[in-house]
Motif scaffolding. Structure first.
Motif, PDB file in Angstrom:
ATOM      1  N   ARG A  12       0.865  -1.174   0.000  1.00  0.00           N
ATOM      2  CA  ARG A  12       0.000   0.000   0.000  1.00  0.00           C
ATOM      3  C   ARG A  12       0.900   1.222   0.000  1.00  0.00           C
ATOM      4  NH1 ARG A  12      -2.565  -2.730   4.584  1.00  0.00           N
ATOM      5  NH2 ARG A  12      -1.875  -0.938   5.764  1.00  0.00           N
ATOM      6  N   PRO A  13       0.772   2.091  -1.006  1.00  0.00           N
ATOM      7  CA  PRO A  13       1.704   3.217  -1.162  1.00  0.00           C
ATOM      8  C   PRO A  13       1.876   4.089   0.074  1.00  0.00           C
ATOM      9  CG  PRO A  13       0.313   3.028  -3.093  1.00  0.00           C
ATOM     10  CD  PRO A  13      -0.221   2.045  -2.080  1.00  0.00           C
ATOM     11  N   GLY A  14       0.837   4.321   0.846  1.00  0.00           N
ATOM     12  CA  GLY A  14       0.958   5.166   2.026  1.00  0.00           C
ATOM     13  C   GLY A  14       1.614   4.490   3.210  1.00  0.00           C
ATOM     14  N   VAL A  15       1.714   3.166   3.169  1.00  0.00           N
ATOM     15  CA  VAL A  15       2.231   2.401   4.299  1.00  0.00           C
ATOM     16  C   VAL A  15       3.604   1.807   4.001  1.00  0.00           C
ATOM     17  CG1 VAL A  15       1.774   0.403   5.790  1.00  0.00           C
ATOM     18  CG2 VAL A  15      -0.119   1.842   5.023  1.00  0.00           C
ATOM     19  N   HIS A  16       3.812   1.377   2.755  1.00  0.00           N
ATOM     20  CA  HIS A  16       5.043   0.672   2.403  1.00  0.00           C
ATOM     21  C   HIS A  16       5.891   1.476   1.417  1.00  0.00           C
ATOM     22  CE1 HIS A  16       2.011  -2.619   3.165  1.00  0.00           C
ATOM     23  NE2 HIS A  16       2.871  -2.757   4.145  1.00  0.00           N
ATOM     24  N   TYR A  17       7.190   1.272   1.503  1.00  0.00           N
ATOM     25  CA  TYR A  17       8.077   1.801   0.466  1.00  0.00           C
ATOM     26  C   TYR A  17       7.868   0.948  -0.776  1.00  0.00           C
ATOM     27  CZ  TYR A  17      10.641   4.280   4.096  1.00  0.00           C
ATOM     28  OH  TYR A  17      10.996   5.110   5.117  1.00  0.00           O
ATOM     29  N   MET A  18       7.726   1.583  -1.919  1.00  0.00           N
ATOM     30  CA  MET A  18       7.534   0.842  -3.157  1.00  0.00           C
ATOM     31  C   MET A  18       7.889   1.696  -4.367  1.00  0.00           C
ATOM     32  SD  MET A  18       3.349   0.674  -3.255  1.00  0.00           S
ATOM     33  CE  MET A  18       3.201   0.172  -4.937  1.00  0.00           C
ATOM     34  N   VAL A  19       8.146   1.042  -5.478  1.00  0.00           N
ATOM     35  CA  VAL A  19       8.449   1.713  -6.732  1.00  0.00           C
ATOM     36  C   VAL A  19       7.172   2.362  -7.245  1.00  0.00           C
ATOM     37  CG1 VAL A  19       9.155   1.319  -9.131  1.00  0.00           C
ATOM     38  CG2 VAL A  19      10.254   0.057  -7.277  1.00  0.00           C
ATOM     39  N   ARG A  20       7.287   3.552  -7.806  1.00  0.00           N
ATOM     40  CA  ARG A  20       6.110   4.209  -8.386  1.00  0.00           C
ATOM     41  C   ARG A  20       5.655   3.432  -9.621  1.00  0.00           C
ATOM     42  NH1 ARG A  20       5.183  10.218  -7.726  1.00  0.00           N
ATOM     43  NH2 ARG A  20       3.873   9.617  -9.428  1.00  0.00           N
TER      44      ARG A  20
END
Length: 70
Positions: A12-20
């Motif tokens: 989940r973008p708001g919770v986890h670091y992730m690639v756009r």
């Protein structure tokens, strides 16, 4: 809540670091969905297949009737 690297389940973008994924979602929409083409997401473990499909359903909702089946 502090963001962290997720190693299980959907990101989940708001919770986890992730690639756009904005560019990837746009390319899938333009090259496959808008043209009525089939596509497959086939990658190894922990690549983001489920996360990509979940975000794609949200991305397409304004232009398409999206239905998720289990």
């Amino acid at each position: 809540m502090e963001r962290y690297f997720n190693t299980e389940g959907c990101c989940r973008p708001g919770v986890h670091y992730m690639v756009r994924l904005d560019d990837r979602l746009d390319a899938i929409k333009r090259l496959y969905v808008d043209r009525g083409k089939y596509f497959v997401i086939n990658r190894g473990r922990q690549y983001g297949k489920t996360t990509t499909l979940r975000l794609l359903t949200e991305y397409l909702r304004d232009d398409y009737a999206v239905r998720i089946s289990n």
